[in-house]
Design an enzyme around this catalytic site. Sequence first.
Site, PDB file in Angstrom:
ATOM      1  N   CYS A  33       0.820  -1.208   0.000  1.00 15.49           N
ATOM      2  CA  CYS A  33       0.000   0.000   0.000  1.00 15.49           C
ATOM      3  C   CYS A  33       0.857   1.262   0.000  1.00 15.49           C
ATOM      4  O   CYS A  33       1.809   1.366   0.773  1.00 15.49           O
ATOM      5  CB  CYS A  33      -0.883  -0.027   1.250  1.00 15.49           C
ATOM      6  SG  CYS A  33      -1.847   1.445   1.443  1.00 15.49           S
TER       7      CYS A  33
ATOM      8  N   ARG B   5     -12.045   0.534  -7.006  1.00 18.72           N
ATOM      9  CA  ARG B   5     -11.629   0.555  -5.596  1.00 18.72           C
ATOM     10  C   ARG B   5     -10.765   1.786  -5.319  1.00 18.72           C
ATOM     11  O   ARG B   5     -10.920   2.445  -4.328  1.00 18.72           O
ATOM     12  CB  ARG B   5     -10.831  -0.694  -5.239  1.00 18.72           C
ATOM     13  CG  ARG B   5     -10.370  -0.659  -3.790  1.00 18.72           C
ATOM     14  CD  ARG B   5      -9.645  -1.930  -3.388  1.00 18.72           C
ATOM     15  NE  ARG B   5      -8.998  -1.696  -2.121  1.00 18.72           N
ATOM     16  CZ  ARG B   5      -9.395  -2.157  -0.951  1.00 18.72           C
ATOM     17  NH1 ARG B   5     -10.463  -2.910  -0.894  1.00 18.72           N
ATOM     18  NH2 ARG B   5      -8.752  -1.895   0.142  1.00 18.72           N
TER      19      ARG B   5
HETATM   20  P1  IMP Z   1      -1.041  -7.235   3.374  1.00 20.49           P
HETATM   21  O1  IMP Z   1      -1.532  -8.513   3.945  1.00 20.49           O
HETATM   22  O2  IMP Z   1      -0.214  -6.433   4.341  1.00 20.49           O
HETATM   23  O3  IMP Z   1      -0.311  -7.418   2.079  1.00 20.49           O
HETATM   24  O4  IMP Z   1      -2.348  -6.315   3.091  1.00 20.49           O
HETATM   25  C1  IMP Z   1      -3.393  -6.725   2.237  1.00 20.49           C
HETATM   26  C2  IMP Z   1      -4.452  -5.638   2.185  1.00 20.49           C
HETATM   27  O5  IMP Z   1      -3.943  -4.449   1.558  1.00 20.49           O
HETATM   28  C3  IMP Z   1      -5.680  -5.947   1.356  1.00 20.49           C
HETATM   29  O6  IMP Z   1      -6.587  -6.789   2.009  1.00 20.49           O
HETATM   30  C4  IMP Z   1      -6.265  -4.561   1.084  1.00 20.49           C
HETATM   31  O7  IMP Z   1      -7.049  -4.080   2.148  1.00 20.49           O
HETATM   32  C5  IMP Z   1      -5.036  -3.697   1.004  1.00 20.49           C
HETATM   33  N1  IMP Z   1      -4.697  -3.359  -0.377  1.00 20.49           N
HETATM   34  C6  IMP Z   1      -4.714  -4.137  -1.480  1.00 20.49           C
HETATM   35  N2  IMP Z   1      -4.263  -3.471  -2.560  1.00 20.49           N
HETATM   36  C7  IMP Z   1      -3.955  -2.230  -2.144  1.00 20.49           C
HETATM   37  C8  IMP Z   1      -3.446  -1.084  -2.818  1.00 20.49           C
HETATM   38  O8  IMP Z   1      -3.117  -1.074  -4.004  1.00 20.49           O
HETATM   39  N3  IMP Z   1      -3.291   0.039  -2.048  1.00 20.49           N
HETATM   40  C9  IMP Z   1      -3.606   0.051  -0.727  1.00 20.49           C
HETATM   41  N4  IMP Z   1      -4.053  -1.020  -0.046  1.00 20.49           N
HETATM   42  C10 IMP Z   1      -4.232  -2.155  -0.758  1.00 20.49           C
END
Ligand code: IMP
Length: 487
Positions: free
Chosen positions: A311, A412
């Site tokens: 993100c 989104r």
């Molecule tokens: P991770 O497990 O830390 O990789 O976070 C996954 C989460 O990041 C997802 O469930 C979304 O809520 C969020 N997410 C997915 N794609 C994006 C993006 O492009 N920008 C910001 N947040 C994202």
Amino acid sequence: MDDGNSFLGRLLNSPTAFTFNDLILLPSYTEVEPREVDLRTRITTKYFINLPFVSAPMDTVTGADMAIALARLGGVGVLHRNCSREEQVNMARRVKRAESFIIRDVVTITPDMRVSDAIHIMNENNIHGLPVVDSFNYLVGIVTWRDVRYSDPNNLVRDIMTGRDKLVYSDESITIDEAKKLMNDYRIEKLPIVDDEGKLLGLITFKDLELRGKYPNASRDPDGRLLVGAAISPFDLDRAKKLDKYVDILVTDVAHFHNKNVMNATRVLVKEVSADVVVGNIGTKEAVLDILSRIERVDGFRVGIGSGSICKTGVVTRVAAPTLFAVANAADALSEVGGFGEIPIIADGGIKNSGDIALALAAGASAVMMGNLFAGTRESPGRLMALEGKYYKEYYGMGSSKARAKRMGLDRYSMPSKEVEEGVEGWVPYRGALSDVVSELRAGLEAAFGYVGASNIRELWSKARFAKVSPSGGLEIRPHNVFMVRG
Ligand code: IMP
């Protein structure tokens, strides 16, 4: 002096938006052994699962394979929506057909069709038996792979099928044990289920009964099929209604749900679908309270803004509600209105290991959503790449240019209107089978419950005590002063 309303006052009196790295759980007197911990949890107002793990709706994380594998292990997958409606519906159907007690969505054939048609339908659907029904859906026979394999392809189905006189079938009241016995006694692999008039209602397969024994911890719907969720946009009612026929949980996939247009669209949507609806993402107390006052039915909250490993929102906008902070705020808001524990909180973004999961649950979450940790598994849809003898899998944000290029992911991170990328593209280490990753996370989580003295999530909510870690403390409570050989 500053009264708190000045600009400087607002800076000085701001709260600390702590993250997973800032806090620890304190050990307590315990009578709980890790293997005795019960991780069963509520995932929506209606559904419970045995393991508090949810896979993120991203096209490098959750397709049908991930959703099937995770539901078998006791969690649940949320199918991504970076594809056409039909593709997303097909993924949902694959999950629902993966195993069940009584299959409702039965593929059938009519007696006047040819053996070649039967072979084609079986190959197309990857199944080995077809109930034969007439034009009024009355069961008239069954054909199996054994019947068609050596038969002339031009023969009619009615000439080779096992007809009604020799057919073994049952009604809906049959139990799993009775079905197993009947199928063993008659040495059959498919058992059609009919109503009082003899119309086909469903089918039981021996394979499904065996799978049921193999995955006793699986998350299932009332028909014994695997539980599954799907991501939706509140502005795409058509997609939501199509998915509603197959999935149990619809999860809004919006970067900032606390938005007038988004909430208004969701208010309409929840009245049109029967699946449970989880809304998000949100990051504040006010968001929970506003949503509950405006939307008639909310079955769960997806909480955390800006913590995802891919993100960029926090960098591009300097706006964020880190997952741990957001979860505690949401939990307090729900406690205020008496909904804590009834409407579950799913902590989403930034989970790096089992310790982070323990913190998220202790802060009030009922389950955690993970992208990064699951993207590296065999079951994720991302590409596998070898580099200098090591394997990696592709993982990118849904707001990255790569996902946006697929266009479907656009809304989104483009609602109400966005011109900027909020996600990055990258690779994560390949971690092998999902079951190994899940076992490791689970073991770590159970150990954390043991230290705190909590035998289930509710107890963790009441017993957990936190402490802040100083930056130097953060370095001390991880391996240090050693050349690591492994890990
Ligand atoms: P991770 O497990 O830390 O990789 O976070 C996954 C989460 O990041 C997802 O469930 C979304 O809520 C969020 N997410 C997915 N794609 C994006 C993006 O492009 N920008 C910001 N947040 C994202």
